[in-house]
Motif scaffolding. Structure first.
Motif, PDB file in Angstrom:
ATOM      1  N   LEU A 147       1.514  -0.789  -0.192  1.00  0.00           N
ATOM      2  CA  LEU A 147       0.243   0.275  -0.154  1.00  0.00           C
ATOM      3  C   LEU A 147       1.205   1.016   0.116  1.00  0.00           C
ATOM      4  O   LEU A 147       1.657   1.475   0.631  1.00  0.00           O
ATOM      5  N   ARG A 148       0.632   2.210  -0.809  1.00  0.00           N
ATOM      6  CA  ARG A 148       1.413   3.546  -0.821  1.00  0.00           C
ATOM      7  C   ARG A 148       0.942   4.558  -0.793  1.00  0.00           C
ATOM      8  O   ARG A 148      -0.684   5.456  -0.958  1.00  0.00           O
ATOM      9  N   CYS A 149       1.257   5.938  -0.190  1.00  0.00           N
ATOM     10  CA  CYS A 149       1.309   6.540   0.364  1.00  0.00           C
ATOM     11  C   CYS A 149       2.383   8.211   0.361  1.00  0.00           C
ATOM     12  O   CYS A 149       3.564   7.492  -0.286  1.00  0.00           O
ATOM     13  N   VAL A 150       1.741   9.191  -0.213  1.00  0.00           N
ATOM     14  CA  VAL A 150       3.006  10.011  -0.148  1.00  0.00           C
ATOM     15  C   VAL A 150       2.013  11.490   0.542  1.00  0.00           C
ATOM     16  O   VAL A 150       1.542  12.270   0.420  1.00  0.00           O
ATOM     17  N   PRO A 151       2.592  11.460   2.468  1.00  0.00           N
ATOM     18  CA  PRO A 151       2.493  12.137   2.523  1.00  0.00           C
ATOM     19  C   PRO A 151       2.604  13.641   2.466  1.00  0.00           C
ATOM     20  O   PRO A 151       3.382  13.823   1.632  1.00  0.00           O
ATOM     21  N   ILE A 152       2.248  14.362   3.227  1.00  0.00           N
ATOM     22  CA  ILE A 152       2.194  16.328   3.129  1.00  0.00           C
ATOM     23  C   ILE A 152       4.179  16.121   2.861  1.00  0.00           C
ATOM     24  O   ILE A 152       4.704  15.966   3.461  1.00  0.00           O
ATOM     25  N   SER A 153       4.210  17.005   2.238  1.00  0.00           N
ATOM     26  CA  SER A 153       5.752  16.916   1.694  1.00  0.00           C
ATOM     27  C   SER A 153       6.879  18.052   2.250  1.00  0.00           C
ATOM     28  O   SER A 153       7.803  17.002   2.979  1.00  0.00           O
ATOM     29  N   ASN A 154       6.695  18.474   3.931  1.00  0.00           N
ATOM     30  CA  ASN A 154       6.931  19.273   4.562  1.00  0.00           C
ATOM     31  C   ASN A 154       7.395  17.994   6.155  1.00  0.00           C
ATOM     32  O   ASN A 154       7.800  18.360   7.110  1.00  0.00           O
ATOM     33  N   HIS A 155       6.526  17.340   5.954  1.00  0.00           N
ATOM     34  CA  HIS A 155       6.231  16.018   6.831  1.00  0.00           C
ATOM     35  C   HIS A 155       7.173  15.792   7.483  1.00  0.00           C
ATOM     36  O   HIS A 155       7.808  14.949   6.771  1.00  0.00           O
ATOM     37  N   LEU A 156       7.248  15.209   8.746  1.00  0.00           N
ATOM     38  CA  LEU A 156       8.714  14.614   9.520  1.00  0.00           C
ATOM     39  C   LEU A 156       8.597  13.190   9.799  1.00  0.00           C
ATOM     40  O   LEU A 156       9.135  12.211   9.874  1.00  0.00           O
ATOM     41  N   TYR A 157       6.435  12.847   9.829  1.00  0.00           N
ATOM     42  CA  TYR A 157       6.317  11.774  10.705  1.00  0.00           C
ATOM     43  C   TYR A 157       5.336  11.202  10.362  1.00  0.00           C
ATOM     44  O   TYR A 157       5.181  12.047   9.471  1.00  0.00           O
ATOM     45  N   PHE A 158       5.190   9.731   9.816  1.00  0.00           N
ATOM     46  CA  PHE A 158       4.323   9.020   8.946  1.00  0.00           C
ATOM     47  C   PHE A 158       4.370   8.071   9.878  1.00  0.00           C
ATOM     48  O   PHE A 158       4.706   6.622  10.917  1.00  0.00           O
ATOM     49  N   TYR A 159       2.339   7.111   9.781  1.00  0.00           N
ATOM     50  CA  TYR A 159       1.941   6.824  10.325  1.00  0.00           C
ATOM     51  C   TYR A 159       1.003   5.946   9.414  1.00  0.00           C
ATOM     52  O   TYR A 159       0.634   6.182   8.324  1.00  0.00           O
ATOM     53  N   TRP A 160       0.681   4.728   9.782  1.00  0.00           N
ATOM     54  CA  TRP A 160      -0.354   3.680   9.031  1.00  0.00           C
ATOM     55  C   TRP A 160      -1.085   3.397  10.379  1.00  0.00           C
ATOM     56  O   TRP A 160      -0.566   3.031  11.485  1.00  0.00           O
ATOM     57  N   TYR A 161      -2.128   3.663   9.891  1.00  0.00           N
ATOM     58  CA  TYR A 161      -3.559   2.947  10.933  1.00  0.00           C
ATOM     59  C   TYR A 161      -4.922   1.962   9.876  1.00  0.00           C
ATOM     60  O   TYR A 161      -4.402   2.207   8.919  1.00  0.00           O
ATOM     61  N   ARG A 162      -5.372   1.017  10.653  1.00  0.00           N
ATOM     62  CA  ARG A 162      -5.832   0.640  10.195  1.00  0.00           C
ATOM     63  C   ARG A 162      -7.782   0.797  10.864  1.00  0.00           C
ATOM     64  O   ARG A 162      -7.837   0.629  12.034  1.00  0.00           O
TER      65      ARG A 162
END
Lengths: 115, 116
Positions: A21-36
């Protein structure tokens, strides 16, 4: 307004198959998460990721799951061998900084159906 | 471990009326954040409003406001002048202010129906 994007919107797979599963976070963000979110249930945390490594993971996030930031923009969740109970909506989120006033912004989700 | 409880599985409101959704939480932390997220039928999670625990003033965002009672560990959402587009699942969520974890802990949600 910047937003988190996710692809695909819907993924159908056979039990035992691998999915990414692919995600493109907001460009200046540093922290990334997955939830279900299993249908009809609450949203559950899977994993957080910062500086190219996992910050925290839940009990759900077992050896079948992995995350990666393969380039400067994408953030992926891989499920190595899918099970029927992996069927759920998977949300990617990102935030600008740790703690502080940082809100997590969610993508539109990927609906995973395991047959 | 922190927990978030939403005791109202479903609520309904007449268009243009006001409705309040309840949320309580359990934590031993003194600094934290609370959020309300909206999930329409599209299932996207949309931030509605955020409250910092160290702020005594209740957050407001247009027609949305909260009643934050820190001692009671209560965080209710008031929607004024309800609109048809407000119909959605509403999730209350908690997040620690600092420490090793920035995860959100969600309640089970309240399904809001807006009647014309």
């Amino acid at each position: 307004e910047p937003e988190v994007t996710q692809t695909p919107s819907h993924q159908v797979t056979q039990m035992g198959q691998e999915v990414i599963l692919r995600c493109v976070p907001i460009s200046n963000h540093l922290y990334f998460y997955w939830y279900r979110q299993i249908l009809g249930q609450k949203v559950e945390f899977l994993v957080s990721f910062y500086n190219n490594e996992i910050s925290e993971k839940s009990e759900i996030f077992d050896d079948q799951f992995s995350v990666e930031r393969p380039d400067g923009s994408n953030f992926t969740l891989k499920i190595r061998s899918t099970k029927l109970e992996d069927s759920a909506m998977y949300f990617c989120a990102s935030s600008e900084d740790k703690g502080g006033t940082d809100t997590q912004y969610f993508g539109p989700g990927t609906r995973l159906t395991v047959l | 471990a922190q927990t978030v409880t939403q005791s109202q599985p479903e609520m309904s409101v007449q268009e243009a009326e006001t409705v309040t959704l309840s949320c309580t939480y359990d934590t031993s932390e003194s600094d934290y954040y609370l959020f309300w997220y909206k999930q329409p039928p599209s299932r996207q999670m949309i931030l509605v409003i955020r409250q910092e625990a160290y702020k005594q003033q209740n957050a407001t965002e247009n027609r949305f406001s909260v009643n934050f009672q820190k001692a009671a560990k209560s965080f209710s959402l008031k929607i004024s002048d309800s609109q048809l587009g407000d119909a959605a699942m509403y999730f209350c969520a908690y997040r620690r202010y600092q420490g090793g974890s920035e995860k959100l802990v969600f309640g089970k949600g309240t399904k809001l129906t807006v009647n014309p």
